[in-house]
Motif scaffolding. Sequence first.
Motif, PDB file in Angstrom:
ATOM      1  N   ALA A   1     -18.778  26.173  13.609  1.00 47.24           N
ATOM      2  CA  ALA A   1     -19.882  26.494  14.514  1.00 47.24           C
ATOM      3  C   ALA A   1     -20.706  25.259  14.846  1.00 47.24           C
ATOM      4  N   VAL A   2     -20.953  24.407  13.845  1.00 43.83           N
ATOM      5  CA  VAL A   2     -21.750  23.201  14.075  1.00 43.83           C
ATOM      6  C   VAL A   2     -21.029  22.244  15.009  1.00 43.83           C
ATOM      7  N   VAL A   3     -19.729  22.060  14.776  1.00 45.10           N
ATOM      8  CA  VAL A   3     -18.961  21.123  15.598  1.00 45.10           C
ATOM      9  C   VAL A   3     -18.896  21.589  17.041  1.00 45.10           C
ATOM     10  N   LYS A   4     -18.690  22.888  17.246  1.00 45.58           N
ATOM     11  CA  LYS A   4     -18.595  23.403  18.606  1.00 45.58           C
ATOM     12  C   LYS A   4     -19.942  23.374  19.319  1.00 45.58           C
ATOM     13  N   GLU A   5     -21.024  23.406  18.556  1.00 44.94           N
ATOM     14  CA  GLU A   5     -22.343  23.379  19.169  1.00 44.94           C
ATOM     15  C   GLU A   5     -22.653  22.022  19.781  1.00 44.94           C
ATOM     16  N   ASN A   6     -22.149  20.937  19.171  1.00 45.11           N
ATOM     17  CA  ASN A   6     -22.422  19.595  19.658  1.00 45.11           C
ATOM     18  C   ASN A   6     -21.343  19.178  20.644  1.00 45.11           C
ATOM     19  N   ILE A   7     -21.726  18.888  21.872  1.00 46.29           N
ATOM     20  CA  ILE A   7     -20.766  18.582  22.929  1.00 46.29           C
ATOM     21  C   ILE A   7     -20.013  17.292  22.636  1.00 46.29           C
ATOM     22  N   ILE A   8     -20.724  16.296  22.168  1.00 46.20           N
ATOM     23  CA  ILE A   8     -20.091  14.988  21.938  1.00 46.20           C
ATOM     24  C   ILE A   8     -19.055  15.092  20.826  1.00 46.20           C
ATOM     25  N   VAL A   9     -19.419  15.762  19.717  1.00 43.58           N
ATOM     26  CA  VAL A   9     -18.491  15.901  18.594  1.00 43.58           C
ATOM     27  C   VAL A   9     -17.317  16.795  18.977  1.00 43.58           C
ATOM     28  N   SER A  10     -17.599  17.876  19.707  1.00 49.03           N
ATOM     29  CA  SER A  10     -16.517  18.759  20.143  1.00 49.03           C
ATOM     30  C   SER A  10     -15.538  18.011  21.049  1.00 49.03           C
ATOM     31  N   GLU A  11     -16.057  17.197  21.962  1.00 48.58           N
ATOM     32  CA  GLU A  11     -15.193  16.398  22.830  1.00 48.58           C
ATOM     33  C   GLU A  11     -14.405  15.374  22.026  1.00 48.58           C
ATOM     34  N   PHE A  12     -15.029  14.830  20.984  1.00 45.43           N
ATOM     35  CA  PHE A  12     -14.348  13.859  20.133  1.00 45.43           C
ATOM     36  C   PHE A  12     -13.113  14.470  19.476  1.00 45.43           C
ATOM     37  N   PHE A  13     -13.225  15.694  18.941  1.00 45.39           N
ATOM     38  CA  PHE A  13     -12.077  16.326  18.278  1.00 45.39           C
ATOM     39  C   PHE A  13     -11.000  16.731  19.283  1.00 45.39           C
ATOM     40  N   VAL A  14     -11.381  16.989  20.510  1.00 45.25           N
ATOM     41  CA  VAL A  14     -10.366  17.244  21.543  1.00 45.25           C
ATOM     42  C   VAL A  14      -9.508  16.007  21.758  1.00 45.25           C
ATOM     43  N   TYR A  15     -10.156  14.850  21.839  1.00 48.94           N
ATOM     44  CA  TYR A  15      -9.403  13.602  22.012  1.00 48.94           C
ATOM     45  C   TYR A  15      -8.558  13.284  20.776  1.00 48.94           C
ATOM     46  N   VAL A  16      -9.073  13.582  19.592  1.00 48.16           N
ATOM     47  CA  VAL A  16      -8.295  13.347  18.361  1.00 48.16           C
ATOM     48  C   VAL A  16      -7.023  14.194  18.374  1.00 48.16           C
ATOM     49  N   SER A  17      -7.143  15.456  18.762  1.00 47.35           N
ATOM     50  CA  SER A  17      -5.954  16.322  18.841  1.00 47.35           C
ATOM     51  C   SER A  17      -4.958  15.793  19.864  1.00 47.35           C
ATOM     52  N   MET A  18      -5.438  15.278  20.994  1.00 49.44           N
ATOM     53  CA  MET A  18      -4.546  14.724  22.008  1.00 49.44           C
ATOM     54  C   MET A  18      -3.831  13.481  21.473  1.00 49.44           C
ATOM     55  N   ILE A  19      -4.524  12.644  20.704  1.00 54.19           N
ATOM     56  CA  ILE A  19      -3.900  11.443  20.128  1.00 54.19           C
ATOM     57  C   ILE A  19      -2.801  11.833  19.149  1.00 54.19           C
ATOM     58  N   VAL A  20      -3.095  12.780  18.279  1.00 52.49           N
ATOM     59  CA  VAL A  20      -2.105  13.209  17.279  1.00 52.49           C
ATOM     60  C   VAL A  20      -0.895  13.831  17.960  1.00 52.49           C
ATOM     61  N   ASN A  21      -1.123  14.665  18.957  1.00 48.26           N
ATOM     62  CA  ASN A  21      -0.009  15.328  19.631  1.00 48.26           C
ATOM     63  C   ASN A  21       0.863  14.335  20.399  1.00 48.26           C
ATOM     64  N   LEU A  22       0.238  13.385  21.073  1.00 43.88           N
ATOM     65  CA  LEU A  22       1.014  12.447  21.887  1.00 43.88           C
ATOM     66  C   LEU A  22       1.812  11.477  21.026  1.00 43.88           C
ATOM     67  N   THR A  23       1.242  11.025  19.915  1.00 40.76           N
ATOM     68  CA  THR A  23       1.963  10.063  19.058  1.00 40.76           C
ATOM     69  C   THR A  23       2.982  10.736  18.150  1.00 40.76           C
ATOM     70  N   GLY A  24       2.840  12.031  17.915  1.00 38.93           N
ATOM     71  CA  GLY A  24       3.772  12.704  17.011  1.00 38.93           C
ATOM     72  C   GLY A  24       4.593  13.775  17.655  1.00 38.93           C
ATOM     73  N   VAL A  25       4.688  13.753  18.991  1.00 39.33           N
ATOM     74  CA  VAL A  25       5.416  14.806  19.674  1.00 39.33           C
ATOM     75  C   VAL A  25       6.920  14.701  19.462  1.00 39.33           C
ATOM     76  N   SER A  26       7.416  13.519  19.160  1.00 36.79           N
ATOM     77  CA  SER A  26       8.858  13.335  18.974  1.00 36.79           C
ATOM     78  C   SER A  26       9.109  12.500  17.717  1.00 36.79           C
ATOM     79  N   CYS A  27      10.313  12.616  17.189  1.00 39.70           N
ATOM     80  CA  CYS A  27      10.684  11.842  16.000  1.00 39.70           C
ATOM     81  C   CYS A  27      10.724  10.343  16.315  1.00 39.70           C
ATOM     82  N   LYS A  28      11.088  10.008  17.543  1.00 38.74           N
ATOM     83  CA  LYS A  28      11.159   8.598  17.925  1.00 38.74           C
ATOM     84  C   LYS A  28       9.787   7.942  17.840  1.00 38.74           C
TER      85      LYS A  28
END
Length: 663
Positions: free
Chosen positions: A392-419
């Motif tokens: 609830a706290v993380v979602k309340e703060n726009i900056i922190v919520s946006e930060f975790f969105v970018y973190v998820s995108m980084i993890v997904n893009l770098t680990g989407v394939s075994c290569k």
Amino acid sequence: MERFFKPKRVRSGESSNEPNISEPVQNQSCVELNLNDIVSDPGLRKSVEKFDISLRDHVRREYLTRGPCQPIGHMYPKTSFGKQHRSFQDSWYQKFVWLEYSISKDAAFCFWCFLFKTQNKGGRYAEDAFTKTIFNNWKKAMERFNKHIGAVNSCHNDARIQFESFQDQRHSVSNVLRSCGREIDIAYRTRLTAALDVTRFLLKQGLAFRGNDESTSSSNRGNFLELFEWYSQRNTEIFEVVNQNAPANNQLTSPMIQKDLAHACASEITSVIINDIGDNYFSLIVDESRDSSVKEQMGVVLRYVNKEGRVIERFLAIVHVSDTTSLCLKDAIDSLFAQHGLSLSKLRGQEYDGASNMRGEFNGLKALILQENPYAMYIHCFAHQLQLVIVAVVKENIIVSEFFVYVSMIVNLTGVSCKRRDQLRQIEHDKIVTLLDSGDIISGKGKNQETSLARPGDTRWGSHYLTLLRLSSMWASVIGILGNIQDDATTSDNRGMARGLIDRMNDYEFVFALHLMKYLLGITNDLSLVLQQRDQNIVQAMSLIDTMKSQLQDFREEGWQIILDEVNNFCELNMIPVIDMEDSIAIRGNARRSRRGQTITNFHHYRVEIFCERVLGGDWKKPSSMSWWKVYRMIRSNMEQLKLFWLMRWARSYSKNRKKRKM
């Protein structure tokens, strides 16, 4: 029946007209056969049923030794049948070997039926003719003899089968089964024990039993069959009684047998758990979820104190429920308790999640149980509450919520394939080797292990903390792999996403949010791990909450400069531009103020809007709607309510005990 009972003695003063009640003879003397009772003439014999049950086989052997009474050459008297005179004929003995003749009765009898007459087949003629009722109608002798033989399942043919088996007991079916029964029983027990051992191992390890292809030509027939085969190959005793050495209809490897063995193990384990609880108090932990077949299921766990004084948690059952309403869940729990002999009055605790159907004040499962048992105190898992508040706290703060969105995108893009994962590991490996050669880091046991970015989970924010730790330690490697994606990606979408993420990672605000959330999640992660330990009690949990409060308060007062120094050092190390806190920036998130040209300093943006106002809640006494102090306030309030409940309960019990002592 008089042989098996002795008359009850009549005491003096009792009426002799009362019936004598017979009592069983406990120590009955051994009965011996009187050979005078063995009479050759079938008309004068005593039936086998009139002998003592322990002597009947002896009587049959005596008659078998003597054989049927067939007085060949006897002058049979003739009987008039109208104008004709008929008598018994010796030639009948050759055609009917069972036939006997009584000289005293001038009648024919059946030797086989006399010895082994079946009482429950046929009518009166099949039971008594040629045994008790004499036959001397010689005019219709052949017709009556054939009628007495009857069909295949007649009483006479049953007697013949028993006669032949009794006569040749060494090769009879009963004797063969009796002699082989011991070996068959041992082989069956050995085979069953081996199958049960395999079942227990698979259940303990949580492995599947069945395979996709269980045919004999399959290379992998499933865990149960393969482990059963492996077990038999390494044990000679088991190998001799399984597979090809066992009867085809008694292999004990069919799917139905596997289910029966698993259900038997489950029943035994459940019985042990119920017996361990006994008549003691216990608590109930319930959670609901869907399985792969989209069926609602309810998992039930019991928590209790065993006889040794240790707190035990045992999984009891998974119950299928038609829906997740509170009434349906309550009915399922009542049925489960009735099935295992558990009483709702012994329930002293309830623990569910925060859903309305579970913890509702009026119609929830908690309320329904409290109506029947007011001592079943409801407890919301403190670790789960902590996770909910963090979300609830993380979602309340726009900056922190946006930060975790970018973190998820980084993890997904770098680990989407075994290569890409392999490339990330290789870049990180080369970096560590370079640092070891330069002496910047040292080697040792457990240090510099091969790692990769951990994917954060939606329900466990402890995984987000691990992701942030990995991201900060692998920063240069992640930038490198994103650069490779930008240069080598086949689609423009991936190239554009990689470029945008690189720009975002090189932004000072992203680095600031990374270090701030890493520190805050580190505090809550330690608390979450400690709250999930089994040896924690309510007093220790409250002490840990107070400790977390002190850590947050110290961080609020002195953490700004610490975070700022860490962020600046990290930016200088990774060549990220460091901003000047006195520079002015446009107000974000407010279009009117932006058009008017209103600005704020970087210091105000990072210190007030992120560090204090949004994340820590400006004043502890007047916290914002969702702040990190909410973590402390919510969990602490629940603990205080729980503590007050048990103090009041103890006080009432103490008052009752004092009154009893005075009386």
